[in-house]
Design an enzyme around this catalytic site. Sequence first.
Site, mmCIF file in Angstrom:
data_model
loop_
_atom_site.group_PDB
_atom_site.id
_atom_site.type_symbol
_atom_site.label_atom_id
_atom_site.label_comp_id
_atom_site.label_asym_id
_atom_site.label_seq_id
_atom_site.Cartn_x
_atom_site.Cartn_y
_atom_site.Cartn_z
ATOM 1 N N LYS A 43 -46.645 -72.607 -82.155
ATOM 2 C CA LYS A 43 -46.336 -71.659 -83.246
ATOM 3 C C LYS A 43 -47.570 -71.170 -83.997
ATOM 4 C CE LYS A 43 -42.356 -72.188 -81.901
ATOM 5 N NZ LYS A 43 -42.093 -71.276 -80.801
ATOM 6 N N ASN A 47 -49.021 -67.021 -77.922
ATOM 7 C CA ASN A 47 -48.614 -65.936 -77.013
ATOM 8 C C ASN A 47 -49.305 -64.620 -77.345
ATOM 9 O OD1 ASN A 47 -46.335 -66.820 -75.024
ATOM 10 N ND2 ASN A 47 -46.043 -67.964 -76.917
ATOM 11 N N HIS A 98 -50.691 -76.789 -75.035
ATOM 12 C CA HIS A 98 -50.498 -77.255 -76.412
ATOM 13 C C HIS A 98 -50.900 -78.726 -76.530
ATOM 14 C CE1 HIS A 98 -48.446 -73.789 -77.998
ATOM 15 N NE2 HIS A 98 -47.318 -73.959 -77.369
ATOM 16 N N SER A 128 -41.746 -71.854 -88.739
ATOM 17 C CA SER A 128 -41.521 -71.213 -87.443
ATOM 18 C C SER A 128 -40.915 -72.221 -86.457
ATOM 19 C CB SER A 128 -42.859 -70.680 -86.911
ATOM 20 O OG SER A 128 -42.686 -70.037 -85.690
ATOM 21 N N TYR A 183 -54.860 -67.527 -86.688
ATOM 22 C CA TYR A 183 -53.823 -66.491 -86.723
ATOM 23 C C TYR A 183 -54.101 -65.549 -87.881
ATOM 24 C CZ TYR A 183 -49.039 -64.552 -86.887
ATOM 25 O OH TYR A 183 -47.950 -63.724 -86.884
ATOM 26 N N SER A 217 -51.165 -55.235 -77.590
ATOM 27 C CA SER A 217 -50.940 -56.614 -78.057
ATOM 28 C C SER A 217 -50.290 -56.637 -79.442
ATOM 29 C CB SER A 217 -52.261 -57.394 -78.091
ATOM 30 O OG SER A 217 -53.151 -56.787 -78.999
ATOM 31 N N MET A 222 -45.442 -56.146 -78.036
ATOM 32 C CA MET A 222 -45.057 -57.399 -77.377
ATOM 33 C C MET A 222 -43.551 -57.616 -77.426
ATOM 34 S SD MET A 222 -47.986 -60.252 -78.102
ATOM 35 C CE MET A 222 -47.082 -61.489 -77.163
ATOM 36 N N GLY A 238 -38.379 -60.451 -89.868
ATOM 37 C CA GLY A 238 -37.342 -59.499 -90.229
ATOM 38 C C GLY A 238 -36.052 -60.194 -90.638
HETATM 39 S S1 PPS Z 1 -45.226 -71.025 -78.941
HETATM 40 O O1 PPS Z 1 -44.021 -70.507 -78.267
HETATM 41 O O2 PPS Z 1 -44.983 -72.333 -79.544
HETATM 42 O O3 PPS Z 1 -46.388 -71.056 -78.053
HETATM 43 O O4 PPS Z 1 -45.439 -70.052 -80.181
HETATM 44 P P1 PPS Z 1 -46.734 -69.184 -80.505
HETATM 45 O O5 PPS Z 1 -46.841 -68.069 -79.562
HETATM 46 O O6 PPS Z 1 -47.915 -70.096 -80.650
HETATM 47 O O7 PPS Z 1 -46.424 -68.639 -81.966
HETATM 48 C C1 PPS Z 1 -45.287 -67.891 -82.267
HETATM 49 C C2 PPS Z 1 -45.584 -67.124 -83.556
HETATM 50 O O8 PPS Z 1 -46.493 -66.044 -83.267
HETATM 51 C C3 PPS Z 1 -45.943 -64.818 -83.744
HETATM 52 N N1 PPS Z 1 -46.402 -63.699 -82.882
HETATM 53 C C4 PPS Z 1 -47.125 -62.651 -83.324
HETATM 54 N N2 PPS Z 1 -47.629 -62.353 -84.524
HETATM 55 C C5 PPS Z 1 -48.316 -61.191 -84.623
HETATM 56 N N3 PPS Z 1 -48.522 -60.323 -83.622
HETATM 57 C C6 PPS Z 1 -48.036 -60.578 -82.386
HETATM 58 N N4 PPS Z 1 -48.251 -59.718 -81.389
HETATM 59 C C7 PPS Z 1 -47.298 -61.791 -82.202
HETATM 60 N N5 PPS Z 1 -46.680 -62.363 -81.134
HETATM 61 C C8 PPS Z 1 -46.143 -63.516 -81.570
HETATM 62 C C9 PPS Z 1 -44.439 -65.048 -83.659
HETATM 63 O O9 PPS Z 1 -43.758 -64.126 -84.469
HETATM 64 C C10 PPS Z 1 -44.316 -66.491 -84.151
HETATM 65 O O10 PPS Z 1 -44.467 -66.612 -85.571
HETATM 66 P P2 PPS Z 1 -43.263 -66.603 -86.630
HETATM 67 O O11 PPS Z 1 -43.875 -67.077 -87.907
HETATM 68 O O12 PPS Z 1 -42.179 -67.500 -86.107
HETATM 69 O O13 PPS Z 1 -42.817 -65.144 -86.716
#
Ligand code: PPS
Length: 274
Positions: A43, A47, A98, A128, A183, A217, A222, A238
Amino acid sequence: MSAYFWFEGIPFSAILYKKEIIEESLDKFVIRDEDSVIVSYPKSGTNWLIETICLIQTKGNPKWIQSVPIWDRSPWIETKRGFPILINKEGPRLMSSHLPFHLFPKSFFRSKAKVIYVIRNPRYILVSGYFFLRNTNLIDNPESLGTYIEWFLKGNVPYGSWFEHTRDWLSMRKNDNFLLLSYEEMKKNTRGTIEKICDFLGKKLEPDELDLVLKYSSFQAMKENKMSNYSLVLTRKGVAGDWKNHFTVAQAENFDKVFQEKMAGFPPGLFPWK
Ligand code: PPS
């Protein structure tokens, strides 16, 4: 009922993981000098980083990211799906993990392979992760955020203690083959972060190629990309606000206290959040 097993005090979902593979990745998996590994606590924006790096590799051309699922572009070392793909792949590999420092493939520490480690405010990670677990069947569902905060502080959550994961991986932060990102920095200065990654990986992109990396990206792009949006379909974006809307004052104060204790000794400014 969720099926999971404990390995070294960490719960792993039996859907995605197998004990033998985790053991094999620790002791036998060979990381090569030319490999690049994206490492994070879940989280943290992994990704998003994977998508960005894939786009850097194709100089902004979206064909690859739109035709191959994200977990096959940068396979996860420790998963049932990723491990066999990686051991059979020749040439320089891009991979994700991870895993905490002490369970990471031992061969990495004898190699020149590059690691990009991304951190995020653990309060956001916690919220998250809470909503993610509530929506999936991977390990037990926490009945309330209060319960999940307790699990998180004890490290009884997927991939263990955030504090240990971060402390241990940050011990590498002065090594040449280690790039630390956050992040928060990726959000605030996305272009600058992409340039930093390019420098680290030795890639030279033209400004218009960089524009394409940014474009494809983005959160929206995405979300629309079926090959990348699995982590976004379950997100809170949202739906709910940030961690401040979810923690009580007492929970927030207790978290601050634990953070101060467990992360003492790191230079101020290393963690780009309040
Ligand atoms: S995982 O599945 O555990 O590997 O999760 P991970 O990808 O590390 O993290 C998920 C959070 O990243 C946010 N996210 C993004 N934020 C901004 N821009 C882009 N393009 C993007 N893609 C993924 C995603 O919304 C998750 O955060 P939260 O706080 O839940 O919204």
